[in-house]
Design a protein around this motif. Sequence first.
Motif, short mmCIF file in Angstrom:
data_model
loop_
_atom_site.label_atom_id
_atom_site.label_comp_id
_atom_site.label_asym_id
_atom_site.label_seq_id
_atom_site.Cartn_x
_atom_site.Cartn_y
_atom_site.Cartn_z
N ASP A 192 0.86 -1.19 0.00
CA ASP A 192 0.00 0.00 0.00
C ASP A 192 0.89 1.23 0.00
N THR A 193 0.80 2.05 -1.04
CA THR A 193 1.64 3.24 -1.13
C THR A 193 1.07 4.44 -0.38
N THR A 194 -0.17 4.32 0.15
CA THR A 194 -0.78 5.43 0.87
C THR A 194 0.08 5.80 2.09
N GLY A 195 0.45 7.05 2.19
CA GLY A 195 1.21 7.52 3.35
C GLY A 195 2.71 7.44 3.19
N ALA A 196 3.21 6.91 2.06
CA ALA A 196 4.65 6.81 1.87
C ALA A 196 5.31 8.19 1.85
N GLY A 197 4.67 9.13 1.15
CA GLY A 197 5.21 10.48 1.10
C GLY A 197 5.19 11.16 2.46
N ASP A 198 4.15 10.91 3.24
CA ASP A 198 4.06 11.48 4.59
C ASP A 198 5.13 10.89 5.50
N THR A 199 5.40 9.61 5.33
CA THR A 199 6.48 8.98 6.10
C THR A 199 7.81 9.60 5.74
N PHE A 200 8.04 9.80 4.44
CA PHE A 200 9.28 10.45 3.99
C PHE A 200 9.44 11.81 4.65
N ASN A 201 8.37 12.61 4.64
CA ASN A 201 8.44 13.95 5.21
C ASN A 201 8.71 13.93 6.70
N GLY A 202 8.03 13.02 7.42
CA GLY A 202 8.26 12.92 8.85
C GLY A 202 9.69 12.54 9.16
N ALA A 203 10.21 11.57 8.41
CA ALA A 203 11.59 11.12 8.63
C ALA A 203 12.59 12.22 8.31
N LEU A 204 12.32 12.97 7.24
CA LEU A 204 13.22 14.06 6.86
C LEU A 204 13.22 15.15 7.93
N ALA A 205 12.03 15.48 8.43
CA ALA A 205 11.93 16.51 9.47
C ALA A 205 12.71 16.11 10.72
N VAL A 206 12.55 14.87 11.16
CA VAL A 206 13.25 14.41 12.36
C VAL A 206 14.76 14.40 12.12
N SER A 207 15.17 13.89 10.98
CA SER A 207 16.61 13.79 10.69
C SER A 207 17.27 15.16 10.64
N LEU A 208 16.62 16.14 9.98
CA LEU A 208 17.20 17.47 9.90
C LEU A 208 17.17 18.18 11.25
#
Length: 333
Positions: free
Chosen positions: A268-284
């Motif tokens: 299921d690809t739903t939410g993949a982009g949101d996961t990417f954004n959350g991970a990027l925000a935390v990492s930065l």
Amino acid sequence: MNASQVEASSPSRVEHNLTEPVIVVVGSLNMDLVTVTDHVPDAGETVLGSSFHTFCGGKGANQAVACARLGAKVHMIGCIGDDSFGQDLLHNLEAEGIDCSGITTIQGQSSGTAAITINEHDNRIIVVPGANGEFTATLVEKHRELIQAADLLLMQLEVPMETVKAAAFIAQEHRVPIMLNPAPAAPLDAAWMETINWFTPNEHELSIMLGNQLKMETDSPSAMEHWGALLGTCPERIIMTKGADGALWTTADGQVQHTKGLNVEVKDTTGAGDTFNGALAVSLAEGRSLEEAVKRSVAAGALSVTRFGAQGGMPTRTELEAFLQTGKTSSSS
């Protein structure tokens, strides 16, 4: 906008490693109504679906959950309706350890919904804003103290643009770095864009965001040159997601970098982009380099598609670290 302007406007706090970064998410909360089918109906056609599910969603709430699972302390600012969906959305975020003091219940209004049809591992989505459309700049101002104390502000465009701008200007005033996921796609004026530290569009959103409507459907040299030129308008500030193909971004001198996608079993690809954004925000917010942050975000997005549900597939910090180390998902290990 040149590199010196970007450097001058970048808050100093992102240079420090943070063991538990504080992230404020300003955005939408929706109930996702998901139908899985082998055949998408044409106009006037009725078909049988194979399954139906309800999941808590909305880009704002999804990205808040992604951040929380990956180790951030998260505050959510948004709106829900005075219906049962609203209570479910609120309780779901609280169960994830997210502070919901910034969520307002709009009386006499339904909560936002997203009708999602999944077919052949891809999705089609219709969003009804509901209470998200009642999320005003005044409500953001009421929670100014949450934004000014954050290590990073994360936003999307499923709530009114004036509300997003109001939050951005509060963050800028207090030197809080800002990440904007410009989805749904909308053109952004250049003056306002200068307040944003990082943008995370896909190809379609990037073209609309910058007012460039040229269509590039392949990874041909001309297409890469085109995307590189657009990314180079804001070096190190635009991270363009490419789904299963990972992400494109640029170095400070405008060199295009491609962080490739990872091979996983897609459910299921739903939410993949949101996961990417959350991970990027935390990492930065933790002070990682852009290169490392994008690598971690691509991995988190890959993990998320191996399970159903926008939030259900989002990995924990432990799962992400294990995947980065072994290259194996929990289902394949």
